[in-house]
Design a protein around this motif. Sequence first.
Motif, PDB file in Angstrom:
ATOM      1  N   PHE A 175      -9.701  -8.650   5.050  1.00 58.64           N
ATOM      2  CA  PHE A 175      -9.852  -7.220   4.791  1.00 58.64           C
ATOM      3  C   PHE A 175      -8.811  -6.424   5.580  1.00 58.64           C
ATOM      4  O   PHE A 175      -8.092  -5.571   5.032  1.00 58.64           O
ATOM      5  CB  PHE A 175     -11.277  -6.805   5.182  1.00 58.64           C
ATOM      6  N   ILE A 176      -8.700  -6.721   6.854  1.00 58.69           N
ATOM      7  CA  ILE A 176      -7.744  -6.008   7.712  1.00 58.69           C
ATOM      8  C   ILE A 176      -6.317  -6.370   7.337  1.00 58.69           C
ATOM      9  O   ILE A 176      -5.434  -5.509   7.268  1.00 58.69           O
ATOM     10  CB  ILE A 176      -8.021  -6.338   9.197  1.00 58.69           C
ATOM     11  N   SER A 177      -6.092  -7.650   7.061  1.00 60.84           N
ATOM     12  CA  SER A 177      -4.738  -8.098   6.708  1.00 60.84           C
ATOM     13  C   SER A 177      -4.233  -7.428   5.440  1.00 60.84           C
ATOM     14  O   SER A 177      -3.067  -7.004   5.356  1.00 60.84           O
ATOM     15  CB  SER A 177      -4.741  -9.617   6.541  1.00 60.84           C
ATOM     16  N   GLN A 178      -5.089  -7.307   4.421  1.00 60.98           N
ATOM     17  CA  GLN A 178      -4.664  -6.702   3.165  1.00 60.98           C
ATOM     18  C   GLN A 178      -4.438  -5.198   3.306  1.00 60.98           C
ATOM     19  O   GLN A 178      -3.509  -4.644   2.718  1.00 60.98           O
ATOM     20  CB  GLN A 178      -5.707  -7.000   2.074  1.00 60.98           C
ATOM     21  N   LEU A 179      -5.274  -4.532   4.109  1.00 63.34           N
ATOM     22  CA  LEU A 179      -5.042  -3.105   4.364  1.00 63.34           C
ATOM     23  C   LEU A 179      -3.717  -2.910   5.102  1.00 63.34           C
ATOM     24  O   LEU A 179      -2.952  -1.982   4.811  1.00 63.34           O
ATOM     25  CB  LEU A 179      -6.184  -2.518   5.186  1.00 63.34           C
ATOM     26  N   ARG A 180      -3.433  -3.784   6.067  1.00 61.47           N
ATOM     27  CA  ARG A 180      -2.178  -3.682   6.813  1.00 61.47           C
ATOM     28  C   ARG A 180      -0.980  -3.830   5.878  1.00 61.47           C
ATOM     29  O   ARG A 180       0.005  -3.093   5.977  1.00 61.47           O
ATOM     30  CB  ARG A 180      -2.114  -4.751   7.894  1.00 61.47           C
ATOM     31  N   SER A 181      -1.081  -4.783   4.933  1.00 64.42           N
ATOM     32  CA  SER A 181       0.008  -4.996   3.978  1.00 64.42           C
ATOM     33  C   SER A 181       0.271  -3.737   3.150  1.00 64.42           C
ATOM     34  O   SER A 181       1.425  -3.378   2.890  1.00 64.42           O
ATOM     35  CB  SER A 181      -0.340  -6.171   3.066  1.00 64.42           C
ATOM     36  N   MET A 182      -0.797  -3.058   2.746  1.00 66.85           N
ATOM     37  CA  MET A 182      -0.636  -1.828   1.959  1.00 66.85           C
ATOM     38  C   MET A 182      -0.028  -0.712   2.798  1.00 66.85           C
ATOM     39  O   MET A 182       0.842   0.035   2.338  1.00 66.85           O
ATOM     40  CB  MET A 182      -1.989  -1.401   1.387  1.00 66.85           C
ATOM     41  N   VAL A 183      -0.463  -0.598   4.059  1.00 63.49           N
ATOM     42  CA  VAL A 183       0.047   0.449   4.934  1.00 63.49           C
ATOM     43  C   VAL A 183       1.531   0.241   5.222  1.00 63.49           C
ATOM     44  O   VAL A 183       2.324   1.191   5.220  1.00 63.49           O
ATOM     45  CB  VAL A 183      -0.767   0.490   6.257  1.00 63.49           C
ATOM     46  N   GLU A 184       1.915  -1.001   5.451  1.00 65.24           N
ATOM     47  CA  GLU A 184       3.302  -1.302   5.789  1.00 65.24           C
ATOM     48  C   GLU A 184       4.269  -0.965   4.665  1.00 65.24           C
ATOM     49  O   GLU A 184       5.455  -0.727   4.897  1.00 65.24           O
ATOM     50  CB  GLU A 184       3.434  -2.775   6.178  1.00 65.24           C
ATOM     51  N   LYS A 185       3.774  -0.941   3.433  1.00 65.59           N
ATOM     52  CA  LYS A 185       4.644  -0.589   2.309  1.00 65.59           C
ATOM     53  C   LYS A 185       4.956   0.903   2.268  1.00 65.59           C
ATOM     54  O   LYS A 185       5.869   1.332   1.563  1.00 65.59           O
ATOM     55  CB  LYS A 185       3.996  -1.009   0.985  1.00 65.59           C
ATOM     56  N   GLY A 186       4.199   1.679   3.028  1.00 63.35           N
ATOM     57  CA  GLY A 186       4.456   3.104   3.093  1.00 63.35           C
ATOM     58  C   GLY A 186       4.101   3.873   1.836  1.00 63.35           C
ATOM     59  O   GLY A 186       4.597   4.984   1.619  1.00 63.35           O
ATOM     60  N   GLU A 187       3.258   3.304   1.017  1.00 62.22           N
ATOM     61  CA  GLU A 187       2.875   3.970  -0.226  1.00 62.22           C
ATOM     62  C   GLU A 187       1.653   4.859  -0.008  1.00 62.22           C
ATOM     63  O   GLU A 187       0.784   4.556   0.815  1.00 62.22           O
ATOM     64  CB  GLU A 187       2.558   2.928  -1.304  1.00 62.22           C
ATOM     65  N   ASP A 188       1.607   5.961  -0.734  1.00 63.55           N
ATOM     66  CA  ASP A 188       0.437   6.842  -0.663  1.00 63.55           C
ATOM     67  C   ASP A 188      -0.732   6.245  -1.435  1.00 63.55           C
ATOM     68  O   ASP A 188      -0.544   5.631  -2.491  1.00 63.55           O
ATOM     69  CB  ASP A 188       0.771   8.222  -1.239  1.00 63.55           C
ATOM     70  N   ILE A 189      -1.915   6.437  -0.879  1.00 59.49           N
ATOM     71  CA  ILE A 189      -3.138   6.000  -1.556  1.00 59.49           C
ATOM     72  C   ILE A 189      -3.678   7.172  -2.359  1.00 59.49           C
ATOM     73  O   ILE A 189      -3.843   8.274  -1.832  1.00 59.49           O
ATOM     74  CB  ILE A 189      -4.187   5.511  -0.538  1.00 59.49           C
TER      75      ILE A 189
END
Length: 613
Positions: A215-229
């Motif tokens: 869960f944490i790893s996948q959220l980190r991957s999304m954050v690192e891409k710098g994309e807006d949610i």
Amino acid sequence: MNILINHLKPKQFMNYPFKILMVCFSVFWMSCSTQSLFDKSGLPSITVDKDPLVLHNDSVRFKLRATIPAGLVSEERTYTLLPEYQYGEGALPLEEITVDASDLAGAGQAVEIIRNMSFPYMEGMDRGELRIKGLLEEVESGKTFSTPYITLANGIISTVNLVRVGQFVPGENIPDVGAYMSYDDDFMNMASHEVNYYFAKNAAQANPSSSNGAFISQLRSMVEKGEDIQKIIIVGMASPDEKDYSSLAATRTQVAEQQVRTQLKKLGYQGALSDVEIELQRKEPDWLLFRHLLRTFEGIDMAERDRYFDVIYAEDSYEEKVEQLKEIDSYDRFAREKFSQMQMAKVMVMMAQDRRSDPEISAMANMYIKGTASGDELTEAELARAAEFNPGLKEKQLIYEAMLKKHGSALAYNNLGVVYLNQAHRMIKISDKNQKVNEAMRLFRMSNEINESAQASHNMGQAYLMWGDYGAAYLEISQANALAKSIPEFQSFNEGKRGALDIIRGDYKLATLRLDKAPETATNLFNKGLAYFLAEDYGQAAISFEESALSNMEFGYAFYGLALVAAQNSDEERLYENLRKAAQRSPYLKRRAATDLEFKDYFDDQKYIEAIK
């Protein structure tokens, strides 16, 4: 004989040849007596309305007329007609017709018989003969006299078998069958990532255990891409062995929301969390994930698995179903091995930016196919898009199986089933083919369980077609048409298959109407021409066959259709020209033309023989 004579007493010896003589005389007398009946009355007159016979729907139908002369049938004698269709090295007995005194209009009258008859068509019957014999029987003695066979019709015209419903023969290209589902473009523009937050059994507190490392790893991957949610949807769940589903699931939804907000801040999400729409969904007990886990639960047979399905498909309440599940022998082991995967909240994170570019999706999918990536890098929408790039059935299979592991969506089940259908289409061994079709049908059922669709129903019909069950196929494909009312493009595609089935069912006029609505492919145009031809509208048939040929000049069936029309019009020049083209393009049509009774008037013509050499 000497041994027998030695054991006979003199009186017995004198009686023995006398008895033989009496038997011989009786047989001779009966034969002469019966023959004199036929000499006096004449043999029955028997005809049928078609010669050759004609295949219609799935059977050969004809009308038999017979006149049994006066004198053959009486209170003392019955007469039975024994028809059969002889082909190959055997014969198929047909319905017997027995005439007795009750059928006489009056003593000494002839009997007129008109009977509609039919028999199922089987491969190899085209070059056979319908024949019949009579059996005269004495009521009291049971003695019989049989007349010789007479031929009523030679062969069967099976033109309806030319209809194309996805089948092929050696030497022809293997057509693709089935209907894939695809994502709408609007959905494809929103990259949806699924992450799960797991809880301890019967608990709804934040759970920092290792089970939430992903869960944490996948959220980190999304954050690192710098994309807006853009949006987050959270749905809480509970397993059947946990108490108070509704309350537990609702609390887990709220706790998961807090964890998402907390972890995004810790991981350095740069966007404004206050601008992110977070939707908390209250979900009623849902058996979708349960069914998915059950199908991956090893060590139980189909009968045991069916017991679970019987319970969850019943009309009982959730609580009643749980109590019934506990009675199943494997329930405790199933709960230990699988239920922890249901004790969670599902989090769907939707990014605001467009999806990855097609080349990027393709490159990442190829890495997965080659085994250098896990497949988690792509969203379900991107996996679906990647499958469209890969024409190979093996590649599509790997991608759709990856989708099933992640999502278990209706699209994934349906599209993997289509892959299985096309793999079955290419198998030689019948048992392997049937097993693959069975697997495909199971996937279509799963797809419809999640979301009933026109595609899955159409594909179920195509599976029945591959089994030769045309009745079941017609029902499924008709159901697909009803489900596709708002999808005109799919409805048009579906009408092509339904029109072809109308030809098999013998409704040629309806077939032309449906095929008028179908896409103008070479196959659909040929089928339309065939429907017109069987409806004896040869002018319209010729137009459709010509359009089919223009659509694909390598499609031999179109030229064969034009040859059929030419034979009806006694146009020998066009007959030979089109037969030659058909034979050059299809070894099957070349072989068929040599025995096709549509062309029987030309079999001995040298130009005909040369045309199909």
